[in-house]
Motif scaffolding. Structure first.
Motif, PDB file in Angstrom:
ATOM      1  N   ARG A   1       0.829  -1.210   0.000  1.00 28.01           N
ATOM      2  CA  ARG A   1       0.000   0.000   0.000  1.00 28.01           C
ATOM      3  C   ARG A   1       0.863   1.259   0.000  1.00 28.01           C
ATOM      4  NH1 ARG A   1      -4.517   1.914   4.399  1.00 28.01           N
ATOM      5  NH2 ARG A   1      -5.909   2.800   2.862  1.00 28.01           N
ATOM      6  N   TYR A   2       2.068   1.131   0.523  1.00 26.61           N
ATOM      7  CA  TYR A   2       2.986   2.259   0.639  1.00 26.61           C
ATOM      8  C   TYR A   2       4.145   2.168  -0.353  1.00 26.61           C
ATOM      9  CZ  TYR A   2       0.229   2.365   4.843  1.00 26.61           C
ATOM     10  OH  TYR A   2      -0.831   2.378   5.711  1.00 26.61           O
ATOM     11  N   ASN A   3       3.973   1.339  -1.385  1.00 27.32           N
ATOM     12  CA  ASN A   3       4.956   1.176  -2.458  1.00 27.32           C
ATOM     13  C   ASN A   3       6.304   0.649  -1.963  1.00 27.32           C
ATOM     14  OD1 ASN A   3       3.042   2.101  -4.258  1.00 27.32           O
ATOM     15  ND2 ASN A   3       3.736   4.219  -4.112  1.00 27.32           N
ATOM     16  N   VAL A   4       6.255  -0.302  -1.045  1.00 22.95           N
ATOM     17  CA  VAL A   4       7.451  -0.946  -0.524  1.00 22.95           C
ATOM     18  C   VAL A   4       7.199  -2.452  -0.515  1.00 22.95           C
ATOM     19  CG1 VAL A   4       8.931  -1.232   1.528  1.00 22.95           C
ATOM     20  CG2 VAL A   4       8.114   1.035   0.884  1.00 22.95           C
ATOM     21  N   ALA A   5       8.267  -3.239  -0.702  1.00 20.35           N
ATOM     22  CA  ALA A   5       8.165  -4.700  -0.633  1.00 20.35           C
ATOM     23  C   ALA A   5       9.360  -5.254   0.123  1.00 20.35           C
ATOM     24  CB  ALA A   5       8.115  -5.299  -2.038  1.00 20.35           C
ATOM     25  N   ALA A   6       9.126  -6.349   0.815  1.00 17.92           N
ATOM     26  CA  ALA A   6      10.195  -7.124   1.438  1.00 17.92           C
ATOM     27  C   ALA A   6      10.431  -8.322   0.528  1.00 17.92           C
ATOM     28  CB  ALA A   6       9.782  -7.565   2.840  1.00 17.92           C
ATOM     29  N   ASP A   7      11.696  -8.648   0.278  1.00 23.72           N
ATOM     30  CA  ASP A   7      12.018  -9.646  -0.734  1.00 23.72           C
ATOM     31  C   ASP A   7      13.239 -10.452  -0.306  1.00 23.72           C
ATOM     32  OD1 ASP A   7      12.378 -11.033  -3.110  1.00 23.72           O
ATOM     33  OD2 ASP A   7      13.014  -9.272  -4.253  1.00 23.72           O
ATOM     34  N   ARG A   8      13.147 -11.768  -0.376  1.00 20.45           N
ATOM     35  CA  ARG A   8      14.288 -12.632  -0.043  1.00 20.45           C
ATOM     36  C   ARG A   8      15.110 -12.984  -1.266  1.00 20.45           C
ATOM     37  NH1 ARG A   8      13.389 -17.558   3.356  1.00 20.45           N
ATOM     38  NH2 ARG A   8      15.636 -17.349   3.344  1.00 20.45           N
ATOM     39  N   GLY A   9      14.640 -12.654  -2.446  1.00 20.61           N
ATOM     40  CA  GLY A   9      15.326 -13.057  -3.662  1.00 20.61           C
ATOM     41  C   GLY A   9      14.879 -14.452  -4.057  1.00 20.61           C
ATOM     42  N   ASN A  10      15.416 -14.972  -5.141  1.00 25.82           N
ATOM     43  CA  ASN A  10      15.014 -16.321  -5.553  1.00 25.82           C
ATOM     44  C   ASN A  10      15.769 -17.357  -4.724  1.00 25.82           C
ATOM     45  OD1 ASN A  10      17.460 -17.224  -6.859  1.00 25.82           O
ATOM     46  ND2 ASN A  10      16.953 -15.870  -8.564  1.00 25.82           N
ATOM     47  N   GLU A  11      15.302 -18.579  -4.751  1.00 27.68           N
ATOM     48  CA  GLU A  11      15.841 -19.636  -3.892  1.00 27.68           C
ATOM     49  C   GLU A  11      17.299 -19.972  -4.188  1.00 27.68           C
ATOM     50  OE1 GLU A  11      13.290 -23.050  -3.591  1.00 27.68           O
ATOM     51  OE2 GLU A  11      11.524 -21.790  -3.335  1.00 27.68           O
ATOM     52  N   GLU A  12      17.774 -19.613  -5.338  1.00 28.56           N
ATOM     53  CA  GLU A  12      19.168 -19.884  -5.698  1.00 28.56           C
ATOM     54  C   GLU A  12      20.098 -18.733  -5.312  1.00 28.56           C
ATOM     55  OE1 GLU A  12      20.159 -22.877  -6.774  1.00 28.56           O
ATOM     56  OE2 GLU A  12      18.058 -23.408  -6.473  1.00 28.56           O
ATOM     57  N   SER A  13      19.549 -17.610  -4.899  1.00 25.19           N
ATOM     58  CA  SER A  13      20.388 -16.449  -4.593  1.00 25.19           C
ATOM     59  C   SER A  13      21.129 -16.624  -3.275  1.00 25.19           C
ATOM     60  CB  SER A  13      19.534 -15.173  -4.544  1.00 25.19           C
ATOM     61  OG  SER A  13      18.720 -15.174  -3.386  1.00 25.19           O
ATOM     62  N   ARG A  14      22.248 -15.956  -3.180  1.00 25.48           N
ATOM     63  CA  ARG A  14      23.047 -15.989  -1.954  1.00 25.48           C
ATOM     64  C   ARG A  14      22.254 -15.405  -0.776  1.00 25.48           C
ATOM     65  NH1 ARG A  14      28.448 -12.690  -1.744  1.00 25.48           N
ATOM     66  NH2 ARG A  14      27.789 -11.857   0.217  1.00 25.48           N
ATOM     67  N   THR A  15      21.517 -14.348  -1.027  1.00 27.31           N
ATOM     68  CA  THR A  15      20.716 -13.718   0.024  1.00 27.31           C
ATOM     69  C   THR A  15      19.714 -14.702   0.603  1.00 27.31           C
ATOM     70  OG1 THR A  15      20.936 -11.571  -1.044  1.00 27.31           O
ATOM     71  CG2 THR A  15      19.141 -11.809   0.533  1.00 27.31           C
ATOM     72  N   PHE A  16      19.009 -15.409  -0.253  1.00 27.09           N
ATOM     73  CA  PHE A  16      18.013 -16.374   0.202  1.00 27.09           C
ATOM     74  C   PHE A  16      18.677 -17.486   1.011  1.00 27.09           C
ATOM     75  CE2 PHE A  16      15.191 -19.975   0.049  1.00 27.09           C
ATOM     76  CZ  PHE A  16      13.927 -19.412   0.135  1.00 27.09           C
ATOM     77  N   LYS A  17      19.755 -18.035   0.475  1.00 26.12           N
ATOM     78  CA  LYS A  17      20.436 -19.149   1.135  1.00 26.12           C
ATOM     79  C   LYS A  17      21.003 -18.776   2.497  1.00 26.12           C
ATOM     80  CE  LYS A  17      21.630 -21.640  -3.077  1.00 26.12           C
ATOM     81  NZ  LYS A  17      22.693 -22.070  -3.977  1.00 26.12           N
ATOM     82  N   LYS A  18      21.369 -17.520   2.688  1.00 23.50           N
ATOM     83  CA  LYS A  18      21.947 -17.081   3.960  1.00 23.50           C
ATOM     84  C   LYS A  18      20.888 -16.486   4.899  1.00 23.50           C
ATOM     85  CE  LYS A  18      26.659 -16.594   2.676  1.00 23.50           C
ATOM     86  NZ  LYS A  18      27.564 -17.114   3.637  1.00 23.50           N
ATOM     87  N   GLY A  19      19.609 -16.586   4.520  1.00 27.71           N
ATOM     88  CA  GLY A  19      18.537 -16.070   5.373  1.00 27.71           C
ATOM     89  C   GLY A  19      18.459 -14.562   5.384  1.00 27.71           C
ATOM     90  N   GLY A  20      18.880 -13.951   4.277  1.00 27.56           N
ATOM     91  CA  GLY A  20      18.867 -12.496   4.174  1.00 27.56           C
ATOM     92  C   GLY A  20      17.529 -11.960   3.677  1.00 27.56           C
ATOM     93  N   LEU A  21      17.439 -10.655   3.670  1.00 30.10           N
ATOM     94  CA  LEU A  21      16.206  -9.982   3.280  1.00 30.10           C
ATOM     95  C   LEU A  21      16.546  -8.632   2.685  1.00 30.10           C
ATOM     96  CD1 LEU A  21      13.035  -9.989   3.504  1.00 30.10           C
ATOM     97  CD2 LEU A  21      13.352  -8.840   5.696  1.00 30.10           C
TER      98      LEU A  21
END
Length: 180
Positions: free
Chosen positions: A40-60
């Motif tokens: 609603r405020y034009n913001v999103a939280a995103d972990r990236g795709n399952e193969e990304s380093r961010t996703f694998k390390k529990g990042g956001l």
């Protein structure tokens, strides 16, 4: 609360202000529910795709969206914020919110039931508009083929967010017509 407008405000500060306010005020129990409230405020939280380093390390990551809901600008790591609104922090918040929102569940379910009960000509657009009058946003999640696979309800009056599946099966006698 003002929505984030890419290119018109300082990105990191705008995202942090919206994140902090939504996380403080809204009761959500998953990342998709949080993102539905943030949209609603034009913001999103995103972990990236399952193969990304961010996703694998529990990042956001947190990022801004344009008026069409498309990602714009450079994503900002949650750990880059002074308040550390990380995935680990959010997962603890999910547990707390699960208990806090139980009393709000009935209000949303009744609004949905009232809109659908005994009616044979309810379109998805009509459901969305009726719920909006009740202070409930309907956020549709679609796959690459543009088919709806999940509906999330954001009740701005009680500040509670629910995936449609949390209400069990909703039986519709006829499929929605004129789907968004």
């Amino acid at each position: 609360m003002v929505s984030a407008n890419y290119g018109k405000v300082e990105t990191k500060r705008a995202i942090l202000n919206i994140l902090a306010r939504v996380i403080e005020k809204y009761k959500f129990t998953s990342l998709p529910e949080l993102t539905a409230a943030l949209n609603r405020y034009n913001v999103a939280a995103d972990r990236g795709n399952e193969e990304s380093r961010t996703f694998k390390k529990g990042g956001l990551y947190n990022r801004m969206l344009n008026a069409k809901g498309e990602r714009v600008g450079v994503p900002i790591k949650a750990s880059d914020f002074h308040q550390k609104l990380t995935l680990n922090y959010l997962q603890n918040r999910f547990k707390i919110n699960d208990q806090l929102r139980q009393t709000d569940k009935l209000r949303v379910k009744k609004a949905i039931d009232f809109t659908l009960y005994g009616k044979t000509n309810v379109t998805l657009d009509r459901l969305i508009n009726i719920l909006k009058r009740e202070g409930i946003d309907t956020v549709l999640r679609k796959n690459e083929s543009r088919l709806i696979y999940e509906i999330t309800y954001v009740d701005h009056r009680s500040k509670a967010v629910f995936n449609g599946s949390s209400f069990g099966k909703i039986i519709v006698q006829k499929p929605f017509r004129n789907a968004v």
